[in-house]
Design a protein around this motif. Structure first.
Motif, mmCIF file in Angstrom:
data_model
loop_
_atom_site.group_PDB
_atom_site.id
_atom_site.type_symbol
_atom_site.label_atom_id
_atom_site.label_comp_id
_atom_site.label_asym_id
_atom_site.label_seq_id
_atom_site.Cartn_x
_atom_site.Cartn_y
_atom_site.Cartn_z
ATOM 1 N N LEU A 1 0.818 -1.203 0.000
ATOM 2 C CA LEU A 1 0.000 0.000 0.000
ATOM 3 C C LEU A 1 0.855 1.259 0.000
ATOM 4 O O LEU A 1 0.509 2.237 -0.649
ATOM 5 C CB LEU A 1 -0.957 -0.006 1.194
ATOM 6 N N GLU A 2 1.994 1.227 0.681
ATOM 7 C CA GLU A 2 2.855 2.409 0.730
ATOM 8 C C GLU A 2 3.515 2.699 -0.623
ATOM 9 O O GLU A 2 4.036 3.789 -0.840
ATOM 10 C CB GLU A 2 3.910 2.301 1.827
ATOM 11 N N ASP A 3 3.468 1.734 -1.552
ATOM 12 C CA ASP A 3 4.013 1.945 -2.891
ATOM 13 C C ASP A 3 2.993 2.567 -3.849
ATOM 14 O O ASP A 3 3.340 2.917 -4.979
ATOM 15 C CB ASP A 3 4.520 0.624 -3.481
ATOM 16 N N LEU A 4 1.754 2.680 -3.410
ATOM 17 C CA LEU A 4 0.722 3.283 -4.250
ATOM 18 C C LEU A 4 0.880 4.794 -4.276
ATOM 19 O O LEU A 4 1.355 5.394 -3.297
ATOM 20 C CB LEU A 4 -0.668 2.942 -3.703
ATOM 21 N N PRO A 5 0.451 5.431 -5.357
ATOM 22 C CA PRO A 5 0.453 6.896 -5.380
ATOM 23 C C PRO A 5 -0.414 7.438 -4.240
ATOM 24 O O PRO A 5 -1.419 6.808 -3.859
ATOM 25 C CB PRO A 5 -0.153 7.237 -6.734
ATOM 26 N N GLU A 6 -0.038 8.568 -3.725
ATOM 27 C CA GLU A 6 -0.738 9.146 -2.571
ATOM 28 C C GLU A 6 -2.221 9.368 -2.849
ATOM 29 O O GLU A 6 -3.061 9.108 -1.978
ATOM 30 C CB GLU A 6 -0.079 10.472 -2.179
ATOM 31 N N ASP A 7 -2.565 9.814 -4.054
ATOM 32 C CA ASP A 7 -3.979 10.044 -4.367
ATOM 33 C C ASP A 7 -4.779 8.744 -4.399
ATOM 34 O O ASP A 7 -5.920 8.694 -3.940
ATOM 35 C CB ASP A 7 -4.140 10.823 -5.669
#
Length: 60
Positions: A40-46
């Protein structure tokens, strides 16, 4: 947004297709999220923010 993301709740209530439509990501990425093949931390912030918002709506 400080909402803790409960991925198991999303997966329990929604399909990868529904998640992809609600969050605005392609099906491949949504399936990787469901299958926990992507951190999840690798996903774009948006995208992470949209997942957290969706999670919050499902909890209420």
């Amino acid at each position: 947004m400080n909402t803790e993301l409960n991925l198991s709740l999303l997966v329990e209530k929604l399909t990868a297709y529904q998640i992809s439509r609600a969050v605005g990501v392609d099906m491949d990425l949504a399936q990787k999220i469901v299958d926990e093949e992507i951190k999840l931390e690798d996903l774009p912030e948006d995208t992470l923010g949209k997942l957290q918002e969706l999670n919050h709506k499902l909890m209420n």
